[in-house]
Design a protein around this motif. Structure first.
Motif, PDB file in Angstrom:
ATOM      1  N   GLY A 311       0.801  -1.217   0.000  1.00  0.00           N
ATOM      2  CA  GLY A 311       0.000   0.000   0.000  1.00  0.00           C
ATOM      3  C   GLY A 311       0.835   1.269   0.000  1.00  0.00           C
ATOM      4  O   GLY A 311       0.301   2.363   0.232  1.00  0.00           O
ATOM      5  N   PHE A 312       2.123   1.139  -0.246  1.00  0.00           N
ATOM      6  CA  PHE A 312       3.027   2.295  -0.202  1.00  0.00           C
ATOM      7  C   PHE A 312       2.988   2.991  -1.554  1.00  0.00           C
ATOM      8  O   PHE A 312       3.490   2.491  -2.565  1.00  0.00           O
ATOM      9  N   ASN A 313       2.369   4.164  -1.601  1.00  0.00           N
ATOM     10  CA  ASN A 313       2.122   4.853  -2.875  1.00  0.00           C
ATOM     11  C   ASN A 313       3.401   5.235  -3.609  1.00  0.00           C
ATOM     12  O   ASN A 313       3.408   5.323  -4.834  1.00  0.00           O
ATOM     13  N   LYS A 316       4.226   2.195  -5.629  1.00  0.00           N
ATOM     14  CA  LYS A 316       3.210   1.883  -6.639  1.00  0.00           C
ATOM     15  C   LYS A 316       3.222   2.898  -7.776  1.00  0.00           C
ATOM     16  O   LYS A 316       3.105   2.530  -8.951  1.00  0.00           O
ATOM     17  N   SER A 317       3.401   4.168  -7.448  1.00  0.00           N
ATOM     18  CA  SER A 317       3.388   5.192  -8.510  1.00  0.00           C
ATOM     19  C   SER A 317       4.602   5.056  -9.420  1.00  0.00           C
ATOM     20  O   SER A 317       4.494   5.254 -10.639  1.00  0.00           O
ATOM     21  N   GLU A 320       3.953   2.096 -11.741  1.00  0.00           N
ATOM     22  CA  GLU A 320       2.950   2.419 -12.761  1.00  0.00           C
ATOM     23  C   GLU A 320       3.546   3.211 -13.922  1.00  0.00           C
ATOM     24  O   GLU A 320       3.060   3.144 -15.048  1.00  0.00           O
ATOM     25  N   PHE A 374       2.366  -0.152   5.613  1.00  0.00           N
ATOM     26  CA  PHE A 374       1.871  -0.307   4.245  1.00  0.00           C
ATOM     27  C   PHE A 374       2.108  -1.718   3.704  1.00  0.00           C
ATOM     28  O   PHE A 374       1.791  -2.006   2.549  1.00  0.00           O
TER      29      PHE A 374
END
Length: 591
Positions: A311-313, A316-317, A320, A374
């Protein structure tokens, strides 16, 4: 003043010479007065011999000794005597004898030196470089330069014994600025035209293969006008090698033979062959760089799959956008304070990273970090296993483009490896890095550029990728790395015109430009040029490692500074206007 021929050097006399009259010449390393006797340690390149001035033997010489200071140049004649019991010096080759002087000649005096030659710890490098001829008198420096000379002789003997020809190539050649900047030399007899000093003999050694010489080598001087570091100089020396009809594997094998001989003769170290091989992609994935230091573990691991599930943005960003998440597990950092970790973050920022995430593992195996919330326990356990982390280790992560992550983690790995004492300095860890990409994309130039040089051949099975997917094409290249320093690089060359022109086209070098810059080479490929390849070893870098030096400046007799300045001669310098006029030149620099 009576000149005599030296009978011996200052490092060879022993008890077998007792009673013999000898003549030595050298520098005063030290002088000591003991009662009625004066002792002088006389030094030359080969060693030190103790000489004794006794007023009962030569009163005039004894009186003269009181005027002598360190670094005076002397000629002495006298008889060799065995040292009395209890005065033998086991640290000297000549420590069992001394010479009682019956004739002393001062060949030259010496004013007070700007620094003491036996105490240079607190002497700045700029001072040592300004008085380099004094710095080179020190035994430490003398040994380094001697070891370099010995290495060069071993290299020549090796290639001579295997049928290679030592062939000189031009120092004044054509400018072909594809890599670093050329050093240009204006032509007086051809106004407005310039030669370039060679960055390497690359084109000429390929032409020698076209000429049928088959086995070539040269201890070549090369020049590059580039920003400098500890292992770079504007002028440097490389061991240049080219052979016909051999495969990459065969070239690597005989180069390993050379390294085995050098390390045995210079360091008395037995190297095991064959050296390990790593593909370029393995090196980048595990070590973050294509010149990996394999003397210690702490390998980099890709944890992008775990990052995508957390869940660590931040992770993830990045993923992506096509980036990667990778990490290392470092021992010894569990007690690092927040400031210590912030300092590491500043280290990676110099490589373009935006930050550094971390997770500590306590002695009970529990995870300690602001970001653990996270992650599930299962994800953290998976990451821990991937990075081979243990209790009291700290896992550190970078999330960014692959280039930034590789550079940042490679730096952190080496920094912590040194700081935590993980590197075995006694090791000599060689590795061949093979199968590098043929080209890489230059965002600034918006074109493909050669990772090695434009004459490196693509792998046969990848030729179709030159048009379909150039970035995936691998080269017939091989770099030799020692303790994290690239000491040599080579490849199988292109020997056919159509492939060379296709490669030029890929690199944005059109037919007209290729003909202007490399027409002589391309034409030679059409006249029965054989398959060939070679390698260039950095002699300065190799000597630096062999002698345990921190900089190649320590193994070059008269080096430049990091700003390409010769402190001793004050070069480069301004020249007379008339000299510029003869060369049809005018500078834009205001006085």
């Amino acid at each position: 003043m009576t000149y005599k021929k030296s009978s011996h050097n200052c490092g060879e006399l022993d008890t077998g010479n007792v009673g013999r009259e000898v003549t030595l010449k050298g520098w005063v390393d030290s002088r000591r007065d003991h009662g009625g006797l004066t002792f002088i340690d006389l030094r030359d390149r080969e060693g030190i011999t103790q000489v004794v001035l006794n007023p009962d033997i030569d009163a005039a010489a004894h009186r003269k000794a009181h005027e002598i200071r360190n670094e005076f140049v002397l000629q002495i004649t006298g008889k060799v005597s065995a040292r009395p019991e209890g005065t033998i010096n086991p640290n000297l080759k000549t420590g069992k004898i001394e010479i009682y002087v019956d004739e002393l000649v001062v060949l030259n005096g010496c004013k007070t030196t700007p620094f003491q030659l036996d105490e240079t710890e607190n002497v700045s490098e700029s001072m040592r470089l300004k008085y380099r001829y004094l710095d080179l008198r020190r035994s430490e420096m003398r040994k380094k330069i001697s070891d370099r000379s010995r290495t060069t002789r071993l290299i020549r003997d090796f290639f001579d014994s295997r049928g290679f020809l030592d062939i000189e190539t031009p120092m004044l050649t054509k400018s072909t600025p594809e890599g670093a900047r050329d050093y240009l030399v204006p032509s007086r007899v051809n106004p407005g035209k310039f030669y370039a000093l060679p960055q390497s003999p690359q084109l000429f050694k390929q032409l020698l293969m076209a000429a049928g010489f088959e086995k070539y080598y040269q201890i070549a001087r090369c020049f590059r006008d580039e920003d400098l570091r500890a292992d770079r100089q504007p002028e440097f020396t490389q061991v240049d090698v080219e052979v016909s009809f051999l495969s990459a594997e065969e070239i690597m094998e005989f180069m390993e033979e050379l390294f085995v001989i050098i390390f045995k003769e210079v360091k008395d170290v037995e190297l095991k062959t064959p050296f390990p091989r790593l593909t370029w992609r393995e090196a980048m994935a595990k070590y973050g760089k294509d010149a990996p230091d394999t003397r210690f573990d702490m390998l980099i691991g890709d944890v992008s799959d775990f990052g995508a599930k957390c869940g660590f943005n931040v992770f993830k960003s990045v993923l992506e956008k096509g980036g990667v998440v990778r990490g290392i597990a470092s021992p010894g950092c569990f007690d690092y304070s927040r400031k210590d970790m912030d300092d590491l973050i500043e280290e990676v920022k110099t490589y373009g990273a935006k930050g550094l995430a971390w997770v500590k593992i306590d002695e009970d195996g529990k995870y300690v970090s602001p970001i653990t919330k996270f992650f599930t326990q299962e994800l953290l356990d998976g990451i821990r296993k991937r990075l081979d982390a243990k209790p009291l280790d700290t896992m550190m992560f970078l999330a960014d483009s692959e280039n930034i992550v590789c550079a940042g983690l490679a730096h952190i790995r080496l920094l912590l490896g040194k700081r935590m004492g993980l590197i075995d300095e006694s090791k000599n860890s060689f590795v061949w890095v093979v199968d590098s990409p043929l080209v890489e994309w230059s965002p600034d130039g918006k074109r493909w550029v050669a990772l090695h040089h434009p004459f490196t051949s693509v792998r046969d099975e990848d030729r179709g990728l030159l048009k379909e997917n150039p970035g995936a094409a691998l080269a017939k290249a091989y770099d030799i790395v020692l303790n994290g320093t690239e000491v040599g690089g080579g490849s199988i060359r292109i020997h056919q015109r159509d492939l060379q022109m296709e490669t030029f086209d890929l690199l944005g070098i059109g037919a007209d430009e290729a003909n202007e810059k490399f027409g002589f080479l391309v034409e030679a490929l059409d006249f029965g040029c054989p398959p060939h390849g070679g390698i260039a070893l950095g002699l300065d870098r190799l000597a630096m490692i062999l002698t345990g030096s921190d900089s190649i400046r320590d193994v070059i007799a008269f080096p430049k500074t990091q700003k390409a300045i010769d402190m001793m001669t004050d070069a480069p310098s301004v020249v007379e206007t008339e000299q510029l006029r003869e060369l049809s030149l005018k500078t834009g620099v205001k006085k």
